[in-house]
Design an enzyme around this catalytic site. Structure first.
Site, PDB file in Angstrom:
ATOM      1  N   GLY A  83       0.827  -1.210   0.000  1.00  0.00           N
ATOM      2  CA  GLY A  83       0.000   0.000   0.000  1.00  0.00           C
ATOM      3  C   GLY A  83       0.852   1.247   0.000  1.00  0.00           C
ATOM      4  O   GLY A  83       1.847   1.342   0.733  1.00  0.00           O
ATOM      5  N   ARG A 102     -20.330  12.403  12.871  1.00  0.00           N
ATOM      6  CA  ARG A 102     -20.949  11.863  11.655  1.00  0.00           C
ATOM      7  C   ARG A 102     -22.092  10.894  11.923  1.00  0.00           C
ATOM      8  O   ARG A 102     -23.101  10.915  11.225  1.00  0.00           O
ATOM      9  CB  ARG A 102     -19.878  11.144  10.837  1.00  0.00           C
ATOM     10  CG  ARG A 102     -18.880  12.107  10.326  1.00  0.00           C
ATOM     11  CD  ARG A 102     -17.733  11.432   9.657  1.00  0.00           C
ATOM     12  NE  ARG A 102     -16.846  12.484   9.167  1.00  0.00           N
ATOM     13  CZ  ARG A 102     -15.714  12.265   8.540  1.00  0.00           C
ATOM     14  NH1 ARG A 102     -15.298  11.040   8.342  1.00  0.00           N
ATOM     15  NH2 ARG A 102     -14.987  13.266   8.118  1.00  0.00           N
ATOM     16  N   LEU A 134      -6.459  10.601   8.524  1.00  0.00           N
ATOM     17  CA  LEU A 134      -5.148  11.009   8.007  1.00  0.00           C
ATOM     18  C   LEU A 134      -4.155  11.070   9.158  1.00  0.00           C
ATOM     19  O   LEU A 134      -3.004  10.647   9.050  1.00  0.00           O
ATOM     20  CB  LEU A 134      -5.259  12.366   7.310  1.00  0.00           C
ATOM     21  CG  LEU A 134      -6.287  12.468   6.169  1.00  0.00           C
ATOM     22  CD1 LEU A 134      -6.196  13.822   5.486  1.00  0.00           C
ATOM     23  CD2 LEU A 134      -6.069  11.371   5.134  1.00  0.00           C
ATOM     24  N   ALA A 139      -0.725   5.776   4.890  1.00  0.00           N
ATOM     25  CA  ALA A 139      -0.156   4.856   5.884  1.00  0.00           C
ATOM     26  C   ALA A 139       1.049   4.117   5.314  1.00  0.00           C
ATOM     27  O   ALA A 139       2.081   3.974   5.983  1.00  0.00           O
ATOM     28  CB  ALA A 139      -1.221   3.871   6.350  1.00  0.00           C
ATOM     29  N   ARG A 190     -15.414   7.114  13.705  1.00  0.00           N
ATOM     30  CA  ARG A 190     -14.219   7.947  13.541  1.00  0.00           C
ATOM     31  C   ARG A 190     -14.624   9.415  13.422  1.00  0.00           C
ATOM     32  O   ARG A 190     -15.528   9.750  12.658  1.00  0.00           O
ATOM     33  CB  ARG A 190     -13.448   7.540  12.284  1.00  0.00           C
ATOM     34  CG  ARG A 190     -12.296   8.481  11.985  1.00  0.00           C
ATOM     35  CD  ARG A 190     -11.477   8.026  10.809  1.00  0.00           C
ATOM     36  NE  ARG A 190     -12.154   8.140   9.542  1.00  0.00           N
ATOM     37  CZ  ARG A 190     -12.241   9.263   8.820  1.00  0.00           C
ATOM     38  NH1 ARG A 190     -11.719  10.386   9.262  1.00  0.00           N
ATOM     39  NH2 ARG A 190     -12.842   9.250   7.654  1.00  0.00           N
TER      40      ARG A 190
HETATM   41  C1  LIG Z   1     -13.711  11.047  -0.317  1.00  0.00           C
HETATM   42  C2  LIG Z   1     -12.964  10.859   0.953  1.00  0.00           C
HETATM   43  C3  LIG Z   1     -12.539  11.963   1.686  1.00  0.00           C
HETATM   44  C4  LIG Z   1     -11.857  11.796   2.877  1.00  0.00           C
HETATM   45  N1  LIG Z   1     -11.443  12.897   3.565  1.00  0.00           N
HETATM   46  C5  LIG Z   1     -10.757  12.738   4.720  1.00  0.00           C
HETATM   47  C6  LIG Z   1     -10.281  13.869   5.440  1.00  0.00           C
HETATM   48  O1  LIG Z   1     -10.480  15.009   5.046  1.00  0.00           O
HETATM   49  N2  LIG Z   1      -9.598  13.652   6.588  1.00  0.00           N
HETATM   50  C7  LIG Z   1      -9.342  12.396   7.070  1.00  0.00           C
HETATM   51  O2  LIG Z   1      -8.705  12.269   8.105  1.00  0.00           O
HETATM   52  N3  LIG Z   1      -9.768  11.308   6.382  1.00  0.00           N
HETATM   53  C8  LIG Z   1     -10.454  11.440   5.228  1.00  0.00           C
HETATM   54  N4  LIG Z   1     -10.883  10.338   4.551  1.00  0.00           N
HETATM   55  C9  LIG Z   1     -10.444   9.003   4.990  1.00  0.00           C
HETATM   56  C10 LIG Z   1      -8.992   8.765   4.543  1.00  0.00           C
HETATM   57  O3  LIG Z   1      -8.799   9.311   3.268  1.00  0.00           O
HETATM   58  C11 LIG Z   1      -8.625   7.299   4.500  1.00  0.00           C
HETATM   59  O4  LIG Z   1      -9.043   6.645   5.649  1.00  0.00           O
HETATM   60  C12 LIG Z   1      -7.106   7.150   4.397  1.00  0.00           C
HETATM   61  O5  LIG Z   1      -6.609   7.925   3.340  1.00  0.00           O
HETATM   62  C13 LIG Z   1      -6.708   5.698   4.215  1.00  0.00           C
HETATM   63  O6  LIG Z   1      -5.326   5.673   4.018  1.00  0.00           O
HETATM   64  P1  LIG Z   1      -4.543   4.305   3.939  1.00  0.00           P
HETATM   65  O7  LIG Z   1      -3.136   4.656   3.628  1.00  0.00           O
HETATM   66  O8  LIG Z   1      -4.823   3.494   5.142  1.00  0.00           O
HETATM   67  O9  LIG Z   1      -5.196   3.514   2.702  1.00  0.00           O
HETATM   68  P2  LIG Z   1      -5.400   3.932   1.164  1.00  0.00           P
HETATM   69  O10 LIG Z   1      -5.126   5.347   0.896  1.00  0.00           O
HETATM   70  O11 LIG Z   1      -6.728   3.379   0.804  1.00  0.00           O
HETATM   71  O12 LIG Z   1      -4.277   3.123   0.416  1.00  0.00           O
HETATM   72  C14 LIG Z   1      -4.367   1.745   0.222  1.00  0.00           C
HETATM   73  C15 LIG Z   1      -3.169   1.294  -0.586  1.00  0.00           C
HETATM   74  O13 LIG Z   1      -3.121  -0.114  -0.567  1.00  0.00           O
HETATM   75  C16 LIG Z   1      -2.999  -0.629  -1.881  1.00  0.00           C
HETATM   76  N5  LIG Z   1      -3.681  -1.912  -1.904  1.00  0.00           N
HETATM   77  C17 LIG Z   1      -4.934  -2.196  -1.458  1.00  0.00           C
HETATM   78  N6  LIG Z   1      -5.184  -3.507  -1.605  1.00  0.00           N
HETATM   79  C18 LIG Z   1      -4.085  -4.048  -2.155  1.00  0.00           C
HETATM   80  C19 LIG Z   1      -3.742  -5.355  -2.562  1.00  0.00           C
HETATM   81  N7  LIG Z   1      -4.572  -6.399  -2.403  1.00  0.00           N
HETATM   82  N8  LIG Z   1      -2.516  -5.546  -3.120  1.00  0.00           N
HETATM   83  C20 LIG Z   1      -1.633  -4.517  -3.267  1.00  0.00           C
HETATM   84  N9  LIG Z   1      -1.910  -3.261  -2.882  1.00  0.00           N
HETATM   85  C21 LIG Z   1      -3.126  -3.038  -2.340  1.00  0.00           C
HETATM   86  C22 LIG Z   1      -3.626   0.415  -2.765  1.00  0.00           C
HETATM   87  O14 LIG Z   1      -3.111   0.301  -4.065  1.00  0.00           O
HETATM   88  C23 LIG Z   1      -3.202   1.692  -2.053  1.00  0.00           C
HETATM   89  O15 LIG Z   1      -1.910   2.040  -2.478  1.00  0.00           O
HETATM   90  C24 LIG Z   1     -11.598  10.493   3.365  1.00  0.00           C
HETATM   91  C25 LIG Z   1     -12.039   9.395   2.645  1.00  0.00           C
HETATM   92  C26 LIG Z   1     -12.730   9.567   1.460  1.00  0.00           C
HETATM   93  C27 LIG Z   1     -13.244   8.368   0.751  1.00  0.00           C
END
Ligand SMILES: Cc1cc2nc3c(=O)[nH]c(=O)nc-3n(C[C@H](O)[C@H](O)[C@H](O)COP(=O)(O)OP(=O)(O)OC[C@H]3O[C@@H](n4cnc5c(N)ncnc54)[C@H](O)[C@@H]3O)c2cc1C
Length: 637
Positions: A40, A330, A441, A44, A435
């Site tokens: 990912g 929310r 973030l 994160a 949440r």
């Molecule tokens: C429209 C929207 C607006 C938001 N706004 C906010 C905000 O303003 N503030 C806030 O705090 N939160 C916000 N959130 C929530 C926040 O964006 C997410 O919870 C957060 O970005 C998740 O980050 P992450 O790194 O955990 O996962 P992600 O950003 O979802 O990244 C997942 C990664 O894993 C990879 N991956 C997934 N499955 C596989 C697999 N099987 N094999 C290989 N790679 C894989 C993907 O390619 C990607 O690179 C928002 C969410 C949405 C939908």
């Protein structure tokens, strides 16, 4: 199974410092000997990979997209919380901690949340140093705005593109390490299996999404940062690629899956407008700083919103929750919108919408100020709906947005599989049953920049590792199993498309395990899901083949996992005989229709264990202890 959360002893303020001191350090020269896989490249994953590489480890990082910058995190709009107290309005680490525990309806670990609040301030400094262009006030200081569930302004933002700017910051750190050959980037790869050797996570099997080749990669530890599973509902605000497969593989390999039923339904999304839609669009929570939520007082109202006089509008959130008004959390805002629509006061063609109105803010602050704050969000709304929100109120309705459940991890962010760490939205850790806005973030970056770099070292120094490579039999077996699964799917050659079955699953989940749940509906879902799963395996049609770019195949592999996860979510929702945060059991509500918790019986995390395809999973309990925050009925009045 006895779940050990490994929370350090001592007073809450000192736990993290003490723990960091007690964790054994890896000598810089020895770090070069370790390889860590990160799955990912969202906030994160990118933050973890760049920090681990910066400190000397070798890192291999994987993502589905063609560039790490396209991870779902890029969509985050409204902001990131931190307890800097720049506006001098009464914030503190303690208040952020308290708000987050209360916002999560007292279903998160105190120690984790306190650490998150502590680290929040480091994140802002780190990102500013990277060059993230946070909004600033006239004097040049970083600006803040308010988000739901808080009475202080602690949200740092970059207009409505905070996720994008933070991800570009993390990506630039990652790119530096790629250029130094400390990080090896694998784009267009999808994890199909996690390889365990001697019960330790030692590698992964991935599919190259362009060539179809199945590859094996070994390491000393694996970090899953694969995001949330909201797309189990088909329609959600998540990116189309978001999926549960990596986390689900971990579960099937022995990691426990915690609180799967805790789903966040976000109150301000553009309402569903048709049956061929495949994505829902979020309107950031930041809009509730200035937008006022209302419905017409009269049932059957047909006038345009601009023509309805003030006296005939029901500003129900301001009325019912005078302290927090439109900025209630929310879950509370979503349930109230549903309640109004259920009463028949919904607006728009489907009657499943409420208004979010900016007229008063425009009159008060001027259109230019509102444009500066929310311009890109207003433009997006206009482009999607054809209505100009500067002139007429937006129409909004709750939609699936975030999943608080995920892989169970201890204080070190390690799952029940040694060497398998889980960060960001993929783990269950810090948000309890709900949440608060702008804290995903914060959590993803806390996990990646500031927690994993320490805790993974503790694991590596206290473990022993056999010399292995991808010729090991476990890699070969995992690869064979992954290939067989793909071939089985392709051979079905039935009549229904992947999206068709996914839509049906989404409807079941929204209807029976969505914004409100009850025993009867959940039992119905428990009958419907297994037969839909059977239908999938007997009647799915996947055009094309496995040795080529094949998006139907990609989606089918993900749907196979969603069809199993959905059942676990329902089991979890059925077992939790209380209402809390994003989990609203209709049987358990107060006379004022608020969520009614049962602290005596459910003040715990439920962590599920996989027992094979044909057996019911077993559930384990991690009790939650509140020594610093008093358990109370949440009130935003
Ligand atoms: C429209 C929207 C607006 C938001 N706004 C906010 C905000 O303003 N503030 C806030 O705090 N939160 C916000 N959130 C929530 C926040 O964006 C997410 O919870 C957060 O970005 C998740 O980050 P992450 O790194 O955990 O996962 P992600 O950003 O979802 O990244 C997942 C990664 O894993 C990879 N991956 C997934 N499955 C596989 C697999 N099987 N094999 C290989 N790679 C894989 C993907 O390619 C990607 O690179 C928002 C969410 C949405 C939908």
């Amino acid at each position: 199974m006895q779940l050990n959360s490994n929370i350090p002893e001592g007073v809450i303020q000192d736990k993290w410092d003490k723990h960091r001191f007690e964790l054994k350090l890896v000598n810089p020269a020895n770090k070069r000997k370790y390889t860590i896989i990160v799955v990912g490249t969202g906030l994160a994953g990118a933050s973890a990979a760049s920090s681990l590489a910066e400190s000397g480890y070798n890192v291999k990082i994987f993502c589905i997209q063609d560039s790490p910058r396209r991870a779902h995190s890029i969509a985050a709009q409204g902001g990131i919380n931190a307890a800097k107290n720049y506006p001098n309005d009464g914030d503190s680490i303690w208040r952020l901690f308290y708000d987050t525990v209360k916002g999560g309806d007292f279903r998160a670990r105190e120690a984790n949340v306190y650490r998150l609040a502590q680290i929040s301030n480091n994140i802002i400094d780190h990102c500013v140093a990277q060059g993230v262009p946070f909004a600033r006030d006239y004097g040049g200081l970083l600006a803040n705005r308010s988000f739901g569930g808080a009475q202080v302004s602690r949200t740092f933002y970059a207009r409505g593109q905070t996720g994008q700017q933070l991800l570009l910051g993390a990506y630039s750190s990652l790119s530096r390490q790629i250029a130094l050959s400390k990080v090896k980037m694998f784009t267009r790869r999808e994890l199909l299996d996690i390889v365990l050797i001697n019960d330790q996570a030692r590698g992964i099997i991935v599919r190259n999404l362009v060539s179809g080749e199945i590859e094996s990669h070994d390491a000393h530890a694996v970090v899953l940062a694969s995001g949330g599973y909201g797309n189990v509902f088909f329609l959600s605000t998540n990116a189309m690629n978001s999926n549960v497969s990596a986390a689900w593989n971990a579960y099937k390999k022995g990691a426990l899956f915690a609180n799967p039923c805790f789903t966040q339904i976000h109150p301000t999304c553009i309402p569903v407008h048709g049956t061929s839609q495949s994505k829902l669009t979020l309107m950031s929570e930041s809009l509730r700083n200035d937008g006022r939520v209302w419905v017409p007082k009269d049932l059957g109202e047909t006038r345009r919103p601009e023509d309805i006089p003030e006296s005939e509008r029901d500003y129900y959130l301001e009325e019912k929750y005078p302290s927090f008004g439109n900025l209630v959390p929310r879950d509370v805002a979503s349930r109230n919108a549903k309640e109004k629509c259920d009463e028949g006061k919904g607006v728009g063609p489907t009657k499943l919408a409420v208004y979010l109105d900016f007229q008063e803010a425009i009159k008060r602050d001027g259109i230019e100020t509102i444009k500066k704050k929310y311009g890109n969000l207003f433009q997006m709304y206009d482009q999607i709906t054809g209505e100009d929100p500067y002139k007429t109120p937006m129409m909004i309705y709750p939609a699936v947005h975030y999943t608080m459940g995920g892989v169970w991890v201890d204080y070190n962010l390690m799952s029940t599989i040694p060497g398998l760490f889980v960060t960001g939205e993929a783990n269950f850790s810090d948000h309890g049953a709900n949440r608060l806005g702008a804290s995903a973030l914060m959590q993803g970056l806390a996990d990646g920049y500031f927690i994993i770099p320490y805790t993974i070292g503790g694991y590596l120094t206290s473990s022993s590792f056999n010399e292995i490579n991808t010729d090991h039999q476990e890699f070969k077996d995992s690869k064979t199993k992954a290939i067989e699964k793909i071939q089985t799917l392709l051979k079905v050659n039935g009549k229904r498309t992947v999206d068709d079955i996914h839509k049906e699953l989404g409807k079941i989940m929204w209807e029976y395990c969505g914004m409100a749940r009850n025993e009867e509906g959940l039992n119905k879902a428990l009958n419907l899901i297994p037969s839909l799963r059977q239908e999938f395996w007997e009647n799915i049609k996947i055009p094309g083949n496995e040795s080529d770019f094949n998006q139907s195949l990609e989606k089918a592999i993900r749907l196979a996992d969603f069809l199993e996860l959905s059942e676990l979510m329902v089991h979890d929702a059925l077992l939790r005989e209380e209402s809390c945060g994003g989990h609203f059991r209709e049987e358990h509500q107060t006379v004022e229709n608020e969520a009614k918790r049962d602290d005596e019986n459910f003040c715990h995390v439920t962590a599920w264990q996989y027992n094979g395809r044909d057996n019911k999973p077993s559930n384990h309990i991690e009790p939650l202890f509140f020594e610093n925050v008093k358990l109370s009925q949440r009130s935003y009045k």
